[in-house]
Design a protein around this motif. Structure first.
Motif, PDB file in Angstrom:
ATOM      1  N   GLN A   1      48.865  -5.538  52.592  1.00  0.00           N
ATOM      2  CA  GLN A   1      48.745  -4.364  53.450  1.00  0.00           C
ATOM      3  C   GLN A   1      49.519  -4.546  54.755  1.00  0.00           C
ATOM      4  N   THR A   2      49.474  -5.747  55.315  1.00  0.00           N
ATOM      5  CA  THR A   2      50.175  -6.019  56.569  1.00  0.00           C
ATOM      6  C   THR A   2      51.684  -5.895  56.391  1.00  0.00           C
ATOM      7  N   VAL A   3      52.195  -6.418  55.281  1.00  0.00           N
ATOM      8  CA  VAL A   3      53.643  -6.337  55.030  1.00  0.00           C
ATOM      9  C   VAL A   3      54.071  -4.883  54.838  1.00  0.00           C
ATOM     10  N   LEU A   4      53.314  -4.136  54.044  1.00  0.00           N
ATOM     11  CA  LEU A   4      53.667  -2.738  53.807  1.00  0.00           C
ATOM     12  C   LEU A   4      53.605  -1.932  55.104  1.00  0.00           C
ATOM     13  N   ALA A   5      52.585  -2.204  55.924  1.00  0.00           N
ATOM     14  CA  ALA A   5      52.485  -1.505  57.208  1.00  0.00           C
ATOM     15  C   ALA A   5      53.669  -1.854  58.109  1.00  0.00           C
ATOM     16  N   ALA A   6      54.110  -3.122  58.071  1.00  0.00           N
ATOM     17  CA  ALA A   6      55.262  -3.527  58.879  1.00  0.00           C
ATOM     18  C   ALA A   6      56.530  -2.797  58.433  1.00  0.00           C
ATOM     19  N   LEU A   7      56.708  -2.649  57.128  1.00  0.00           N
ATOM     20  CA  LEU A   7      57.873  -1.916  56.632  1.00  0.00           C
ATOM     21  C   LEU A   7      57.858  -0.463  57.094  1.00  0.00           C
ATOM     22  N   LYS A   8      56.691   0.141  57.048  1.00  0.00           N
ATOM     23  CA  LYS A   8      56.590   1.534  57.508  1.00  0.00           C
ATOM     24  C   LYS A   8      56.825   1.641  59.008  1.00  0.00           C
TER      25      LYS A   8
ATOM     26  N   LEU B   1      60.454  -5.125  64.992  1.00  0.00           N
ATOM     27  CA  LEU B   1      61.424  -6.040  64.395  1.00  0.00           C
ATOM     28  C   LEU B   1      61.178  -7.496  64.781  1.00  0.00           C
ATOM     29  N   GLY B   2      60.135  -7.752  65.552  1.00  0.00           N
ATOM     30  CA  GLY B   2      59.774  -9.124  65.876  1.00  0.00           C
ATOM     31  C   GLY B   2      60.229  -9.607  67.222  1.00  0.00           C
ATOM     32  N   GLY B   3      61.016  -8.816  67.949  1.00  0.00           N
ATOM     33  CA  GLY B   3      61.395  -9.181  69.298  1.00  0.00           C
ATOM     34  C   GLY B   3      62.139 -10.492  69.429  1.00  0.00           C
ATOM     35  N   GLY B   4      62.986 -10.831  68.467  1.00  0.00           N
ATOM     36  CA  GLY B   4      63.756 -12.067  68.553  1.00  0.00           C
ATOM     37  C   GLY B   4      63.013 -13.299  68.062  1.00  0.00           C
TER      38      GLY B   4
ATOM     39  N   LEU C   1      62.590  -9.204  57.550  1.00  0.00           N
ATOM     40  CA  LEU C   1      61.443  -8.889  58.390  1.00  0.00           C
ATOM     41  C   LEU C   1      60.322  -9.905  58.216  1.00  0.00           C
ATOM     42  N   LEU C   2      60.184 -10.464  57.003  1.00  0.00           N
ATOM     43  CA  LEU C   2      59.101 -11.410  56.742  1.00  0.00           C
ATOM     44  C   LEU C   2      59.253 -12.689  57.556  1.00  0.00           C
ATOM     45  N   LEU C   3      60.473 -12.977  58.010  1.00  0.00           N
ATOM     46  CA  LEU C   3      60.717 -14.185  58.793  1.00  0.00           C
ATOM     47  C   LEU C   3      60.860 -13.899  60.282  1.00  0.00           C
ATOM     48  N   ARG C   4      60.717 -12.629  60.680  1.00  0.00           N
ATOM     49  CA  ARG C   4      60.989 -12.245  62.059  1.00  0.00           C
ATOM     50  C   ARG C   4      59.778 -11.676  62.778  1.00  0.00           C
ATOM     51  N   ARG C   5      58.625 -11.642  62.108  1.00  0.00           N
ATOM     52  CA  ARG C   5      57.441 -11.095  62.778  1.00  0.00           C
ATOM     53  C   ARG C   5      56.329 -12.135  62.787  1.00  0.00           C
ATOM     54  N   PRO C   6      55.826 -12.489  63.970  1.00  0.00           N
ATOM     55  CA  PRO C   6      54.783 -13.515  64.028  1.00  0.00           C
ATOM     56  C   PRO C   6      53.473 -13.094  63.389  1.00  0.00           C
ATOM     57  N   ASP C   7      53.171 -11.779  63.368  1.00  0.00           N
ATOM     58  CA  ASP C   7      51.927 -11.368  62.735  1.00  0.00           C
ATOM     59  C   ASP C   7      51.967 -11.580  61.227  1.00  0.00           C
TER      60      ASP C   7
END
Length: 475
Positions: free
Chosen positions: A372-379, A458-461, A281-287
């Motif tokens: 916080q951003t990473v944890l929120a993305a996981l949730k 999931l980052g939309g590709g 996920l860390l490599l698939r989300r632009p935010d």
């Protein structure tokens, strides 16, 4: 025998000074990029067991998997003309210009001046003309200017990632609003169909009443049902128009603009999406990439603030010519100059030191913001997976409920015609059918929205550029 001449003292001093500058240039201040430490889970706890046909690698055109040609056209239009994306594109341009501005500080500056005039003092007239060329260059011994440029590089990368995140959100918002529009159209049709059923039953009750087989109460009850069904249509129509106007504004159209009709909610497909691994996920989300780039910018800004505490050295050179003639430099006097300057702040009330502390605090803030951003993305992913499974089960159960409601209404109408049951049974069956149909349409919309949200979280590709340089040049 040739005579060997030793270098002149002045030349030795110049060489020594140049060597000293080279050595000092190797002392440039740098700061490491600080990232938060956290342990990512090995797998998603809410991930369902999907068939092999589920899409493991999400396409960058994920919206095409819903099978809606109109949605494809709307997303393509949004990518070209949506105001939000045009605003974000200008922010990228501004960041590129800021980088160019920061890079220019590493180069010498040149300026040209000139003037000509006539002066009259106590009856004596004098003329003069002058021209000059000057150059100034700051030696970046401690890397302050380079750090400022690096911070602009990282800020540009963050802005480009923000643009990518905006494009992903735009596609998701367009899909959601389009699905809401189709769902509202479906609910309006359901309401009209139920109104037709209620009016059909009213005719039966009216005929029975006319023949003395039904009471005035039964006739009044069925008339109330018809009025309630008719009343339920207008709020849905208003909401549908408001949803279309919201979609039009999102696309940059006038809110009064219309849309081509023809698609039905039941025609759309709900794609199955494989979530992959949490570590991906860390490599698939632009935010998340934008948040990391801001950490790099914070480290560079801190290095620049620390370097500002140290002395700065500047070199200046100039050439000028002056003449006692108007608009002419014939017979001029020429002056050449070369100088160096050293500047060290002795006392500034702690301003520069406070700036270093501010940048350190800003870095710590961004580290916690990134965590916080990473944890929120996981949730977000966990919630999206759970919602998709739950709503799929809810829709399957609702289809069974609808089938039973349709069967109950048919039996209730038949028994009422035969006089075996009263009108109350028919009224209950009508309400149950309308509720089952409306809930199924809403659940279908929810499932489509769940799929859109899962693609979004999931980052939309989207994929992280392979190298930092790619992040700088990604367009």
């Amino acid at each position: 025998m040739p005579v060997l001449h030793s270098p002149r003292p002045s030349r030795l001093r110049h060489l020594a000074a140049a060597a000293a500058l080279i050595l000092l240039a190797g002392c440039a201040i740098t700061e490491p990029v600080v990232s938060p430490e956290f342990e990512l889970p090995a797998a998603w706890s809410e991930a369902p067991a999907l068939p092999a046909s589920a899409q493991a690698d999400i396409s960058s055109t994920w919206w095409q998997r819903f099978g809606s040609p109109q949605l494809d056209a709307l997303v393509a239009e949004a990518m070209l003309s949506a105001p939000d994306l045009l605003i974000q594109a200008e922010r990228v341009v501004q960041a590129e210009l800021a980088l160019r501005q920061a890079g220019a500080s590493l180069l010498p500056s040149l300026s040209l001046s000139g003037g000509s005039g006539v002066q009259n003092a106590e009856g004596k007239e004098s003329q003069s003309t002058n021209a000059g060329l000057s150059a100034r260059y700051e030696i970046d011994l401690w890397g302050r200017l380079a750090a400022t440029r690096d911070a602009s590089h990282a800020s540009l990368a963050a802005t480009r990632f923000d643009r990518d995140a905006a494009r992903l959100s735009m596609a998701a918002n367009v899909a959601t609003l389009w699905f809401q529009t189709l769902a509202l159209d479906e609910r309006i049709d359901i309401a009209r169909q139920n109104l037709a059923i209620a009016e059909r039953v009213l005719k039966v009750v009216q005929a029975r009443y006319d023949n003395g087989a039904a009471s005035a109460l039964e006739l009044s009850q069925q008339r109330s049902t018809v009025l309630n069904q008719r009343k339920a249509i207008e709020p849905l129509e208003v909401t549908a128009r408001q949803t279309r106007s919201a979609l039009a504004i999102l696309l940059g159209r006038s809110p009064q603009a219309g849309f081509i009709q023809g698609e039905r909610l039941a025609q759309l497909q709900v794609p199955e999406v494989a979530a992959g691994l949490p570590s991906e996920l860390l490599l698939r989300r632009p935010d998340l990439a934008s948040s990391e780039a801001r950490l790099a910018a914070a480290a560079a800004n801190l290095a620049a603030a620390r370097a500002a505490l140290l002395p700065s050295i500047s070199l200046s050179a100039g050439a000028s010519a002056a003449s006692a003639e108007l608009l002419s430099l014939s017979g001029h006097n020429s002056v050449l100059s070369l100088s160096g300057s050293l500047l060290q702040t002795i006392f500034d009330g702690g301003r520069l030191a406070a700036d270093v502390d501010i940048q350190r605090s800003r870095q710590r803030e961004l580290v916690e913001t990134h965590r916080q951003t990473v944890l929120a993305a996981l949730k977000e992913v966990e919630d999206a997976l759970a919602n998709a499974v739950r709503d799929a089960n809810q829709e399957s159960a609702q289809r069974e409920i609808l089938a039973e409601a349709q069967r109950s209404l048919r039996l209730a109408e038949l028994r009422y015609r035969e006089g075996a049951d009263g009108l109350l049974t028919v009224l209950d069956a009508q309400r149950a059918l309308f509720s089952a149909q409306d809930q199924l349409a809403q659940l279908r919309l929810t499932r489509l929205t769940d799929a859109v949200n899962l693609y979004r979280v999931l980052g939309g590709g989207w994929n992280m550029p392979e190298t930092p340089a790619a992040a700088h040049t990604a367009g």
